[in-house]
Design an enzyme around this catalytic site. Structure first.
Site, short mmCIF file in Angstrom:
data_model
loop_
_atom_site.label_atom_id
_atom_site.label_comp_id
_atom_site.label_asym_id
_atom_site.label_seq_id
_atom_site.Cartn_x
_atom_site.Cartn_y
_atom_site.Cartn_z
N ARG A 46 0.91 -1.24 0.01
CA ARG A 46 0.07 -0.18 -0.10
C ARG A 46 0.90 1.23 0.02
O ARG A 46 0.38 2.23 -0.63
CB ARG A 46 -0.89 -0.05 1.26
CG ARG A 46 -1.72 1.26 1.08
CD ARG A 46 -3.16 1.13 2.26
NE ARG A 46 -3.20 -0.08 3.32
CZ ARG A 46 -2.42 0.19 4.19
NH1 ARG A 46 -1.84 1.47 4.61
NH2 ARG A 46 -2.46 -0.59 5.09
N TYR A 98 -15.90 16.32 -15.70
CA TYR A 98 -16.41 14.92 -15.65
C TYR A 98 -17.36 14.80 -14.47
O TYR A 98 -17.46 15.23 -13.19
CB TYR A 98 -15.25 14.07 -15.35
CG TYR A 98 -15.69 12.68 -15.05
CD1 TYR A 98 -16.47 11.97 -16.14
CD2 TYR A 98 -15.35 12.07 -13.80
CE1 TYR A 98 -16.80 10.52 -15.79
CE2 TYR A 98 -15.75 10.67 -13.54
CZ TYR A 98 -16.47 10.04 -14.57
OH TYR A 98 -17.08 8.75 -14.17
N ASP A 169 -6.90 18.76 -14.85
CA ASP A 169 -7.20 17.27 -15.22
C ASP A 169 -6.84 17.27 -16.75
O ASP A 169 -7.63 18.09 -17.38
CB ASP A 169 -8.58 17.16 -15.07
CG ASP A 169 -9.16 15.65 -15.33
OD1 ASP A 169 -8.56 15.15 -16.19
OD2 ASP A 169 -10.04 15.01 -14.71
N LYS A 194 -8.09 5.93 -19.49
CA LYS A 194 -8.30 6.30 -21.01
C LYS A 194 -6.91 6.18 -21.68
O LYS A 194 -6.59 5.23 -21.94
CB LYS A 194 -8.91 8.02 -20.68
CG LYS A 194 -9.90 8.18 -19.70
CD LYS A 194 -11.29 7.51 -20.22
CE LYS A 194 -12.46 7.66 -19.12
NZ LYS A 194 -12.28 7.77 -17.86
C1 LIG Z 1 -11.92 14.04 -17.71
C2 LIG Z 1 -12.13 12.99 -16.76
N1 LIG Z 1 -11.57 12.72 -15.27
C3 LIG Z 1 -11.62 12.04 -14.43
C4 LIG Z 1 -12.41 10.88 -14.75
C5 LIG Z 1 -12.49 9.73 -13.93
O1 LIG Z 1 -11.69 8.58 -14.04
P1 LIG Z 1 -11.95 7.16 -13.51
O2 LIG Z 1 -13.22 6.60 -14.50
O3 LIG Z 1 -10.74 6.44 -14.05
O4 LIG Z 1 -12.29 7.15 -12.22
C6 LIG Z 1 -12.92 10.68 -16.16
C7 LIG Z 1 -13.77 9.47 -16.60
O5 LIG Z 1 -14.29 9.52 -17.53
C8 LIG Z 1 -12.70 11.64 -17.16
O6 LIG Z 1 -13.22 11.72 -18.20
#
Ligand SMILES: Cc1ncc(COP(=O)(O)O)c(C=O)c1O
Length: 380
Positions: A46, A98, A169, A194
């Protein structure tokens, strides 16, 4: 070394001593200590695990960052960074992020005595209006799902003057196309589920940064919250990263062709893709990113039925997510951004007509033919 070479040769240099070309998967929860008073780099997985440390260093190398942390998902990465906030702090956030990030902000902050304010357009925001308890700015650029662009240089500069931490992000572009830390941001977060992983097979998150103090706190939180990336998923993420530049170049080539096709098609009312000259922030995008990624959003005109369009696509699966090799389409209002209240969805443009397409790396002619055929069948 340049980006493409770092993607293949970056990460930790030492391995098990067997000269494996790939960094090994260390499936061990615990590591033996030589004696009671001798502590080593790895004790319990961890805290750190060699395979995870390898991908953390690899992602940091690519970002040009001092530190990297790998988490079990993008949301685990975002939640970790929100862990830097204390009661009484305030966060400024752009208006379309998101849905999971919005779920956190709109449901959890209040329980912890943290305030937030949604900023409609950071590019025209007067930072002198920001409350003195603003401690973090969180931006997605390009934003999900409206592909809005925020000027990272400008926001980071204003934030720095006021001791505010800027978090970006960067999921839609990755460090291949955009490096927020070089533009002045403090922390970068990714859903590595992604483009980094790239094959729709794992969930993963990354946090990259340069600041020692923030790193110490985030590393402590990573070990304490425990939402770490497993050794097997760390290996798969490393493997995905090796081909990131090849895939992204093709995603982007295909996405631009699709965006240009939509732009000229009578069935399509709106196209949102920062690589189009018609995009309202195309100039800002060109000043801070070397590419535009593979995601775009559209609205069909009256006279064309979105449901029929989706149903008649053969190559595109109707599914959430993006950044895998395959093309996907989704309906943000009901599938990825349902955490936004209906009223807010309508206000910011995540309405029932909006469709988001994640363009894959299939042959461009097959993608265009598929879209063209589905649009013919979507005519009412
Ligand atoms: C721009 C963005 N940030 C964060 C996330 C969250 O990621 P995760 O689904 O890997 O938890 C996503 C998921 O679609 C996203 O599109």
């Amino acid at each position: 070394m340049r980006y493409e070479s770092i993607a293949i040769h970056g990460g930790k240099s030492e391995d098990s001593g067997k000269d494996a070309v790939n960094y090994p998967i260390y499936l061990s929860s615990t590591f033996a200590q030589p004696s009671l008073d001798q502590f080593q780099e790895f004790a319990y997985s961890r805290g750190s695990n060699p395979t995870r440390s390898n991908v953390e260093k690899l992602a940091a190398d690519l970002e040009g960052a001092k530190y990297g942390l790998a988490l079990a998902s993008g949301m685990a990465a975002t939640s970790l960074v929100f862990g830097l906030l204390k009661q009484g702090d305030k966060v400024l956030i752009n208006n379309n992020v998101y849905g999971g990030t919005w779920r956190y902000v709109s449901n959890i902050f209040a329980d912890h005595g943290i305030e937030y304010e949604v900023v409609n357009d950071f590019n025209h925001y007067n930072f002198n209006d920001a409350d003195s308890n603003v401690k973090m700015i969180f931006i997605e650029t390009p934003s999900n799902p409206l592909l809005e662009i925020t000027d990272i240089r400008k926001v980071s500069k204003e934030a720095r003057k006021r001791n505010i931490v800027t978090v970006v992000d960067n999921t839609f572009l990755t460090s291949y196309f955009q490096k927020p830390l070089d533009l002045g941001a403090d922390i970068v977060v990714y859903s590595a589920t992604k483009y980094y992983a790239g094959h729709s097979d794992i969930l993963a998150g990354l946090v990259l940064l340069n600041d020692d103090e923030h790193f110490t706190k985030l590393k402590f939180l990573q070990n304490t919250y425990g939402g770490i990336l497993s050794p097997i998923d760390s290996f798969l993420l490393t493997r995905g990263i090796k081909t990131l530049s090849l895939r992204l170049a093709k995603h982007q080539k295909n996405a631009l062709l699709v965006a240009q096709y939509f732009e000229k098609h009578p069935a399509v009312k709106d196209v949102y893709y920062p690589g189009l000259k018609s995009h309202k922030n195309h100039d800002i995008q060109r000043s801070q990113a070397t590419g535009d990624g593979g995601v775009l959003s559209i609205r069909l005109n009256d006279g064309w039925d979105s449901k029929k369009f989706i149903a008649n696509l053969k190559i595109f699966d109707l599914a959430v997510s993006l950044g895998g090799v395959e093309s996907l389409i989704c309906h943000p209002a009901s599938m990825t951004h349902e955490s936004y209240a209906l009223e807010l969805q309508e206000k910011i443009g995540i309405d029932s007509k909006l469709l988001r397409l994640a363009i894959g790396v299939e042959h461009e002619e097959d993608i265009l033919e598929d879209i063209s055929n589905a649009l013919v069948k979507a005519k009412i």
